[in-house]
Motif scaffolding. Sequence first.
Motif, PDB file in Angstrom:
ATOM      1  N   VAL A   6       0.800  -1.046  -0.086  1.00  0.00           N
ATOM      2  CA  VAL A   6      -0.046   0.061   0.030  1.00  0.00           C
ATOM      3  C   VAL A   6       0.889   1.170  -0.037  1.00  0.00           C
ATOM      4  CG1 VAL A   6      -1.765   1.348   1.297  1.00  0.00           C
ATOM      5  CG2 VAL A   6      -1.661  -1.253   1.412  1.00  0.00           C
ATOM      6  N   ASP A   7       0.678   2.012  -1.140  1.00  0.00           N
ATOM      7  CA  ASP A   7       1.565   3.336  -1.028  1.00  0.00           C
ATOM      8  C   ASP A   7       0.901   4.329  -0.219  1.00  0.00           C
ATOM      9  OD1 ASP A   7       3.438   2.573  -2.822  1.00  0.00           O
ATOM     10  OD2 ASP A   7       2.254   3.127  -4.563  1.00  0.00           O
ATOM     11  N   HIS A  14       5.529  10.600  -2.323  1.00  0.00           N
ATOM     12  CA  HIS A  14       5.587   9.189  -1.800  1.00  0.00           C
ATOM     13  C   HIS A  14       6.500   9.119  -0.662  1.00  0.00           C
ATOM     14  CE1 HIS A  14       7.310   5.246  -1.798  1.00  0.00           C
ATOM     15  NE2 HIS A  14       6.058   4.826  -2.113  1.00  0.00           N
ATOM     16  N   MET A  15       5.703   8.693   0.577  1.00  0.00           N
ATOM     17  CA  MET A  15       6.216   8.776   1.885  1.00  0.00           C
ATOM     18  C   MET A  15       6.871   7.256   2.229  1.00  0.00           C
ATOM     19  SD  MET A  15       6.200  11.682   2.647  1.00  0.00           S
ATOM     20  CE  MET A  15       6.856  11.610   4.411  1.00  0.00           C
ATOM     21  N   ALA A  16       6.176   6.173   1.883  1.00  0.00           N
ATOM     22  CA  ALA A  16       6.467   5.008   2.507  1.00  0.00           C
ATOM     23  C   ALA A  16       5.413   3.836   1.923  1.00  0.00           C
ATOM     24  CB  ALA A  16       6.436   4.912   3.968  1.00  0.00           C
ATOM     25  N   GLU A  17       6.008   2.690   1.999  1.00  0.00           N
ATOM     26  CA  GLU A  17       5.186   1.637   1.514  1.00  0.00           C
ATOM     27  C   GLU A  17       5.080   0.711   2.728  1.00  0.00           C
ATOM     28  OE1 GLU A  17       6.985  -0.094  -1.924  1.00  0.00           O
ATOM     29  OE2 GLU A  17       6.869   1.575  -3.107  1.00  0.00           O
ATOM     30  N   VAL A  18       3.862   0.103   2.874  1.00  0.00           N
ATOM     31  CA  VAL A  18       3.445  -1.094   3.836  1.00  0.00           C
ATOM     32  C   VAL A  18       3.373  -2.341   3.015  1.00  0.00           C
ATOM     33  CG1 VAL A  18       1.872  -1.559   5.597  1.00  0.00           C
ATOM     34  CG2 VAL A  18       2.437   0.781   5.362  1.00  0.00           C
ATOM     35  N   TYR A  19       4.037  -3.233   3.467  1.00  0.00           N
ATOM     36  CA  TYR A  19       3.818  -4.446   2.829  1.00  0.00           C
ATOM     37  C   TYR A  19       3.065  -5.415   3.903  1.00  0.00           C
ATOM     38  CZ  TYR A  19       7.151  -2.842  -0.651  1.00  0.00           C
ATOM     39  OH  TYR A  19       7.959  -2.223  -1.555  1.00  0.00           O
ATOM     40  N   ASP A  62       1.922  -6.192   8.791  1.00  0.00           N
ATOM     41  CA  ASP A  62       1.833  -5.076   8.060  1.00  0.00           C
ATOM     42  C   ASP A  62       2.944  -4.205   8.282  1.00  0.00           C
ATOM     43  OD1 ASP A  62      -0.788  -5.590   7.076  1.00  0.00           O
ATOM     44  OD2 ASP A  62      -1.697  -5.212   8.649  1.00  0.00           O
ATOM     45  N   ARG A  63       4.066  -4.432   7.528  1.00  0.00           N
ATOM     46  CA  ARG A  63       5.326  -3.628   7.887  1.00  0.00           C
ATOM     47  C   ARG A  63       5.794  -2.636   6.954  1.00  0.00           C
ATOM     48  NH1 ARG A  63      10.053  -5.571  11.555  1.00  0.00           N
ATOM     49  NH2 ARG A  63       8.192  -5.873  12.673  1.00  0.00           N
ATOM     50  N   GLU A  64       5.947  -1.364   7.422  1.00  0.00           N
ATOM     51  CA  GLU A  64       6.599  -0.244   6.529  1.00  0.00           C
ATOM     52  C   GLU A  64       8.017  -0.648   6.214  1.00  0.00           C
ATOM     53  OE1 GLU A  64       7.062   4.483   7.112  1.00  0.00           O
ATOM     54  OE2 GLU A  64       5.215   3.606   7.896  1.00  0.00           O
ATOM     55  N   ALA A  65       8.252  -0.382   4.840  1.00  0.00           N
ATOM     56  CA  ALA A  65       9.779  -0.449   4.569  1.00  0.00           C
ATOM     57  C   ALA A  65       9.905  -0.075   3.110  1.00  0.00           C
ATOM     58  CB  ALA A  65      10.411  -2.001   4.526  1.00  0.00           C
ATOM     59  N   ALA A  66      11.314   0.144   2.712  1.00  0.00           N
ATOM     60  CA  ALA A  66      11.526   0.442   1.277  1.00  0.00           C
ATOM     61  C   ALA A  66      11.249  -0.558   0.304  1.00  0.00           C
ATOM     62  CB  ALA A  66      12.850   0.898   1.338  1.00  0.00           C
ATOM     63  N   SER A  67      11.122  -1.911   0.623  1.00  0.00           N
ATOM     64  CA  SER A  67      11.098  -3.057  -0.162  1.00  0.00           C
ATOM     65  C   SER A  67      10.334  -4.216   0.523  1.00  0.00           C
ATOM     66  CB  SER A  67      12.253  -3.548  -0.945  1.00  0.00           C
ATOM     67  OG  SER A  67      13.243  -4.270   0.116  1.00  0.00           O
ATOM     68  N   LEU A  68       9.900  -4.895  -0.131  1.00  0.00           N
ATOM     69  CA  LEU A  68       9.192  -6.336   0.543  1.00  0.00           C
ATOM     70  C   LEU A  68      10.552  -7.042   1.080  1.00  0.00           C
ATOM     71  CD1 LEU A  68       7.298  -8.513   1.037  1.00  0.00           C
ATOM     72  CD2 LEU A  68       7.697  -9.340  -1.263  1.00  0.00           C
ATOM     73  N   SER A  74      13.659  -7.265   8.137  1.00  0.00           N
ATOM     74  CA  SER A  74      13.430  -6.743   9.597  1.00  0.00           C
ATOM     75  C   SER A  74      12.441  -7.614  10.486  1.00  0.00           C
ATOM     76  CB  SER A  74      13.139  -5.108   9.418  1.00  0.00           C
ATOM     77  OG  SER A  74      11.635  -5.127   8.952  1.00  0.00           O
ATOM     78  N   ALA A  75      11.129  -7.861   9.840  1.00  0.00           N
ATOM     79  CA  ALA A  75      10.371  -9.027  10.697  1.00  0.00           C
ATOM     80  C   ALA A  75      11.094 -10.113  11.190  1.00  0.00           C
ATOM     81  CB  ALA A  75       9.188  -9.280   9.971  1.00  0.00           C
ATOM     82  N   THR A  76      11.893 -10.898  10.265  1.00  0.00           N
ATOM     83  CA  THR A  76      12.575 -12.013  10.791  1.00  0.00           C
ATOM     84  C   THR A  76      13.710 -11.516  11.790  1.00  0.00           C
ATOM     85  OG1 THR A  76      12.503 -12.835   8.287  1.00  0.00           O
ATOM     86  CG2 THR A  76      14.179 -13.779   9.793  1.00  0.00           C
TER      87      THR A  76
END
Length: 90
Positions: A6-7, A14-19, A62-68, A74-76
């Motif tokens: 989600v952009d 563009h501020m961030a993406e949530v994966y 639902d994690r905010e990051a620059a890429s998947l 980071s979650a790992t």
Amino acid sequence: MSWWCVDQLRGGEHMAEVYEFGLTLEGDCDDLTDELLGRLHAAGCDDGTVAWQNGRLFIAFDREAASLEEAIASATADVRRAGYEVKAVP
């Protein structure tokens, strides 16, 4: 579970993406205890929903990051900080 992004826009910029993605953890789990949930939350998994699924611990993030890839990494790392290992990224 598939992932999606989600952009988030602020003022047209563009501020961030949530994966959205899930992690299945190693080992068996009999119950979702307050201690287990507290350890995950304190380690940084506060953007995840923890569930017990087919005898395994599963976290939907639902994690905010620059890429998947960065979001999953980071979650790992947070899961490991809580004392668990990731078995799979379904």
